[in-house]
Design an enzyme around this catalytic site. Structure first.
Site, PDB file in Angstrom:
ATOM      1  N   ASN A 121     -45.601   0.220  13.654  1.00  0.00           N
ATOM      2  CA  ASN A 121     -45.780   1.200  14.729  1.00  0.00           C
ATOM      3  C   ASN A 121     -44.416   1.820  15.002  1.00  0.00           C
ATOM      4  O   ASN A 121     -43.461   1.101  15.325  1.00  0.00           O
ATOM      5  CB  ASN A 121     -46.267   0.528  16.031  1.00  0.00           C
ATOM      6  N   GLU A 126     -49.297   2.976  13.741  1.00  0.00           N
ATOM      7  CA  GLU A 126     -49.287   3.832  14.939  1.00  0.00           C
ATOM      8  C   GLU A 126     -48.087   4.736  14.859  1.00  0.00           C
ATOM      9  O   GLU A 126     -46.998   4.304  14.482  1.00  0.00           O
ATOM     10  CB  GLU A 126     -49.101   3.006  16.226  1.00  0.00           C
ATOM     11  N   TYR A 165     -42.298   5.028  16.998  1.00  0.00           N
ATOM     12  CA  TYR A 165     -42.282   6.174  17.921  1.00  0.00           C
ATOM     13  C   TYR A 165     -40.908   6.806  18.029  1.00  0.00           C
ATOM     14  O   TYR A 165     -40.778   8.018  18.084  1.00  0.00           O
ATOM     15  CB  TYR A 165     -42.727   5.740  19.335  1.00  0.00           C
ATOM     16  N   HIS A 206     -55.048  -6.373  21.228  1.00  0.00           N
ATOM     17  CA  HIS A 206     -54.178  -5.296  21.715  1.00  0.00           C
ATOM     18  C   HIS A 206     -53.952  -5.580  23.206  1.00  0.00           C
ATOM     19  O   HIS A 206     -54.371  -4.816  24.073  1.00  0.00           O
ATOM     20  CB  HIS A 206     -54.823  -3.936  21.461  1.00  0.00           C
ATOM     21  N   GLN A 220     -57.713   0.545  26.649  1.00  0.00           N
ATOM     22  CA  GLN A 220     -57.265   1.903  26.924  1.00  0.00           C
ATOM     23  C   GLN A 220     -58.376   2.948  26.878  1.00  0.00           C
ATOM     24  O   GLN A 220     -58.175   4.062  27.356  1.00  0.00           O
ATOM     25  CB  GLN A 220     -56.141   2.280  25.957  1.00  0.00           C
ATOM     26  N   HIS A 258     -55.567  -4.305  38.955  1.00  0.00           N
ATOM     27  CA  HIS A 258     -56.304  -4.406  40.225  1.00  0.00           C
ATOM     28  C   HIS A 258     -55.441  -4.942  41.358  1.00  0.00           C
ATOM     29  O   HIS A 258     -55.889  -5.018  42.497  1.00  0.00           O
ATOM     30  CB  HIS A 258     -57.546  -5.302  40.051  1.00  0.00           C
ATOM     31  N   ASP A 293     -60.757   0.666  34.377  1.00  0.00           N
ATOM     32  CA  ASP A 293     -62.138   0.311  34.723  1.00  0.00           C
ATOM     33  C   ASP A 293     -63.159   1.208  34.016  1.00  0.00           C
ATOM     34  O   ASP A 293     -64.211   0.749  33.594  1.00  0.00           O
ATOM     35  CB  ASP A 293     -62.370   0.418  36.241  1.00  0.00           C
ATOM     36  N   ARG A 308     -58.617   3.210  13.534  1.00  0.00           N
ATOM     37  CA  ARG A 308     -58.121   1.913  14.000  1.00  0.00           C
ATOM     38  C   ARG A 308     -58.512   1.752  15.474  1.00  0.00           C
ATOM     39  O   ARG A 308     -58.126   2.566  16.313  1.00  0.00           O
ATOM     40  CB  ARG A 308     -56.600   1.848  13.836  1.00  0.00           C
ATOM     41  N   ASN A 362     -51.163  -6.695  18.054  1.00  0.00           N
ATOM     42  CA  ASN A 362     -50.435  -5.442  18.183  1.00  0.00           C
ATOM     43  C   ASN A 362     -49.124  -5.648  18.935  1.00  0.00           C
ATOM     44  O   ASN A 362     -49.125  -6.102  20.077  1.00  0.00           O
ATOM     45  CB  ASN A 362     -51.276  -4.415  18.939  1.00  0.00           C
ATOM     46  N   GLU A 363     -48.025  -5.306  18.291  1.00  0.00           N
ATOM     47  CA  GLU A 363     -46.705  -5.239  18.912  1.00  0.00           C
ATOM     48  C   GLU A 363     -46.281  -6.482  19.688  1.00  0.00           C
ATOM     49  O   GLU A 363     -46.181  -6.463  20.915  1.00  0.00           O
ATOM     50  CB  GLU A 363     -46.627  -4.015  19.835  1.00  0.00           C
TER      51      GLU A 363
HETATM   52  C1  GBH Z   1     -47.706   1.581  21.847  1.00  0.00           C
HETATM   53  O1  GBH Z   1     -46.764   0.825  22.549  1.00  0.00           O
HETATM   54  C2  GBH Z   1     -48.998   0.870  22.079  1.00  0.00           C
HETATM   55  O2  GBH Z   1     -49.416   0.110  20.979  1.00  0.00           O
HETATM   56  C3  GBH Z   1     -50.093   1.730  22.597  1.00  0.00           C
HETATM   57  O3  GBH Z   1     -51.086   0.936  23.179  1.00  0.00           O
HETATM   58  C4  GBH Z   1     -49.538   2.742  23.553  1.00  0.00           C
HETATM   59  O4  GBH Z   1     -50.558   3.474  24.152  1.00  0.00           O
HETATM   60  C5  GBH Z   1     -48.608   3.627  22.780  1.00  0.00           C
HETATM   61  O5  GBH Z   1     -47.562   2.896  22.212  1.00  0.00           O
HETATM   62  C6  GBH Z   1     -47.988   4.763  23.570  1.00  0.00           C
HETATM   63  O6  GBH Z   1     -47.263   4.318  24.672  1.00  0.00           O
HETATM   64  O7  GBH Z   1     -37.575   0.413  28.249  1.00  0.00           O
HETATM   65  O8  GBH Z   1     -37.703   2.784  28.557  1.00  0.00           O
HETATM   66  O9  GBH Z   1     -37.133   1.951  26.405  1.00  0.00           O
HETATM   67  C7  GBH Z   1     -45.585   1.369  22.883  1.00  0.00           C
HETATM   68  C8  GBH Z   1     -45.273   0.953  24.297  1.00  0.00           C
HETATM   69  C9  GBH Z   1     -43.112   1.952  24.400  1.00  0.00           C
HETATM   70  C10 GBH Z   1     -43.678   0.093  25.757  1.00  0.00           C
HETATM   71  C11 GBH Z   1     -41.669   1.721  24.713  1.00  0.00           C
HETATM   72  C12 GBH Z   1     -42.250  -0.160  26.075  1.00  0.00           C
HETATM   73  C13 GBH Z   1     -40.107   0.813  26.233  1.00  0.00           C
HETATM   74  C14 GBH Z   1     -39.625   1.736  27.282  1.00  0.00           C
HETATM   75  N1  GBH Z   1     -43.865   0.765  24.506  1.00  0.00           N
HETATM   76  N2  GBH Z   1     -41.510   1.054  25.973  1.00  0.00           N
HETATM   77  S1  GBH Z   1     -37.880   1.679  27.616  1.00  0.00           S
END
Ligand code: GBH
Length: 495
Positions: free
Chosen positions: A322, A394, A324, A137, A34, A54, A67, A92, A181-182
């Protein structure tokens, strides 16, 4: 902390609100694909994300790729300056497998790859910032994918070899490791739904479950290698980072379905953290029954042998979380489109929704804000697995980067930090908070359209300067005061 509480009771004030204990650590995170760019520099070979973004005949990665990204392979010092400006306790970042091992195997170790990560680690230590390193990751070497990737049972030994190389090279200075990761995203999103995550395999019944078992074995291998060979020398910690959505049903009927759906969501935690090990029993039963009814001769959720259960069980030194967002769960109707397990689960016929009161004023459709969900998961970890150390590995808020104004991100972090503090006061052993992300990153399926960074990276500027957003100033103040109750006079109260 105790003096704080006594004082605030005596003074009837909110004097000490928002204060974190002195041992609590603040960090921020990124990942290699990333931010690094330099995708084909020196002897680095392609990972599945290079290949995936790609692909020309289909729009992947929102028409962008990693890239160049933030060009951190060359501009890492600027990342470290940002980290130092924030006053981070730790940073991290992740290591790109093919930058270190161009063949995917330890028969060839890249000098340039080793030099790059040595400079990064030494640069952090020189600035008084601890490195926290993720080994994987999501960038599998493409040649290993060609052999089946995470659905090939041999991958746990391929990963173990890679892990051993990393521990040998960097273990003297890196004391906190995350193996993977995840697993939820790398298995469920990438091997079952082709939702836009590399390698983009669509096998909704079986792929994710095969990947799940192999991922857990790979993690366990790495942890055990560390435990036997490296822990005696270096005394560090190793765990895995699970992304968890808090989920609940609202009515009495929905509650049971909510619990089951949550168990599927946390499938990757039970084998490692539970006392008995193995898959959650109810989920194992349901998948076995579903498989039978569908005419399979085996359960699509591959069983662990007793030996494997014991091999995976207990392979942690802390719980990496992690977080969100959260979801409500209800029974699916015929019209609902069921995936496994984001929008809903076809195994359980459960459908995920959100509460109308959960904010979602951003460009990230899945990121509905429910700060209490974070505390619910922290409580759940303690209730389910005991009093183990938890690090929030995260947590973050993304938007479109409009006007460089990210006050919503400030509010998001403030409200989530508050939940962490409440959890600490309730006796939960949570020791760290890692903001995703330090700088803007290439956002996988969303390409460059979403900005999680405390620091903006302007991809149109060839210099790709790292520019602090208001949220960076907020976080620096949080870290300095070791309290989330900062800056509100002139920023937070205006929201
Ligand atoms: C994290 O993943 C990652 O570890 C990180 O790399 C990333 O940049 C960050 O979060 C922010 O995105 O089907 O509509 O409910 C979280 C990525 C978020 C991917 C939830 C799948 C489900 C979408 N995930 N998503 S939905």
């Amino acid at each position: 902390m105790k003096t704080c509480i006594v004082l605030s009771v005596l003074l009837f004030s909110r004097l000490c609100n928002g204060k974190f204990p002195s041992w609590f650590k603040f960090g921020a995170a990124t990942s290699s694909y990333q931010i690094e760019g330099a995708w084909n520099i020196s002897d680095k070979t392609p990972s599945i994300w290079d290949t995936f973004c790609h692909i020309k005949d289909d729009v992947k990665c929102s028409n962008a790729n990693g890239d160049v990204a933030a060009n951190s392979y060359y501009q890492w010092k600027e990342d470290l300056d940002a980290a130092a400006e924030l006053g981070l306790d730790y940073y991290r970042f992740s290591i790109s497998w093919t930058r270190i091992l161009p063949t995917g195997y330890p028969n060839k170790i890249s000098k340039d790859g080793v030099r790059y990560y040595n400079e990064l680690i030494n640069g952090l230590l020189a600035r008084g910032i601890e490195p926290m390193v993720t080994m994987y990751h999501w960038e599998l070497p493409q040649n290993l994918q060609d052999l089946g990737g995470w659905t090939n049972a041999l991958i746990s030994t391929w990963f173990a070899d890679y892990a051993k190389v990393l521990f040998t090279l960097f273990g003297d200075r890196v004391k906190t490791w995350l193996t993977i990761n995840e697993p939820l995203i790398m298995c469920a999103a990438a091997y079952s739904e082709n939702t836009g995550f590399a390698p983009g395999i669509s096998d909704p019944n079986y792929g994710a479950f095969l990947c799940a078992k192999n991922t857990l074995l790979a993690h366990a291998h790495a942890w055990r290698i560390y435990d036997v060979i490296y822990r005696p020398k270096y005394g560090g910690k190793v765990s895995i980072a699970n992304q968890i959505f808090w989920m609940e049903g609202q009515s009495e009927e929905e509650r049971k379905l909510g619990e089951l759906t949550y168990s599927l969501n946390v499938l990757y935690t039970y084998p490692v953290f539970s006392k008995n090990g193995g898959w959650p029993a109810e989920i194992e039963e349901i998948i076995a029954t579903n498989s039978k009814n569908q005419g399979f001769s085996f359960s699509r959720l591959p069983a662990f042998t007793t030996e494997e259960i014991n091999f995976v069980k207990g392979t942690y030194d802390f719980f990496g979380l992690n977080y969100y967002t959260s979801r409500l769960v209800r029974k699916a109707t015929k019209e609902d489109k069921l995936n496994w397990p984001f929008t809903g689960s076809h195994e359980l016929e459960s459908f995920l929704t959100v509460d109308a009161s959960w904010r979602n004023e951003n460009t990230v459709p899945w990121l509905h804000e429910y700060p209490i969900g974070l505390r619910r998961i922290l409580e759940w970890v303690k209730k389910e697995f005991g009093d183990i150390e938890i690090i929030v590995t995260e947590i973050g808020y993304g938007d479109g980067g409009e006007d460089g104004n990210d006050y919503n991100k400030i509010r998001y972090h403030k409200e989530h930090l508050e939940q962490v503090e409440l959890a600490i006061n309730a006796g939960i052993n949570v020791t760290g908070y890692t903001v995703w992300s330090l700088i803007d990153t290439f956002e996988w399926d969303s390409g460059n359209t979403v900005k999680f960074g405390l620091y903006k990276v302007d991809y149109d500027d060839p210099k790709r300067a790292r520019i602090p957003r208001p949220s960076a100033k907020f976080y620096a103040a949080v870290i300095q005061a070791r309290s989330f109750d900062v800056l509100h006079k002139y920023i937070y109260d205006e929201l």
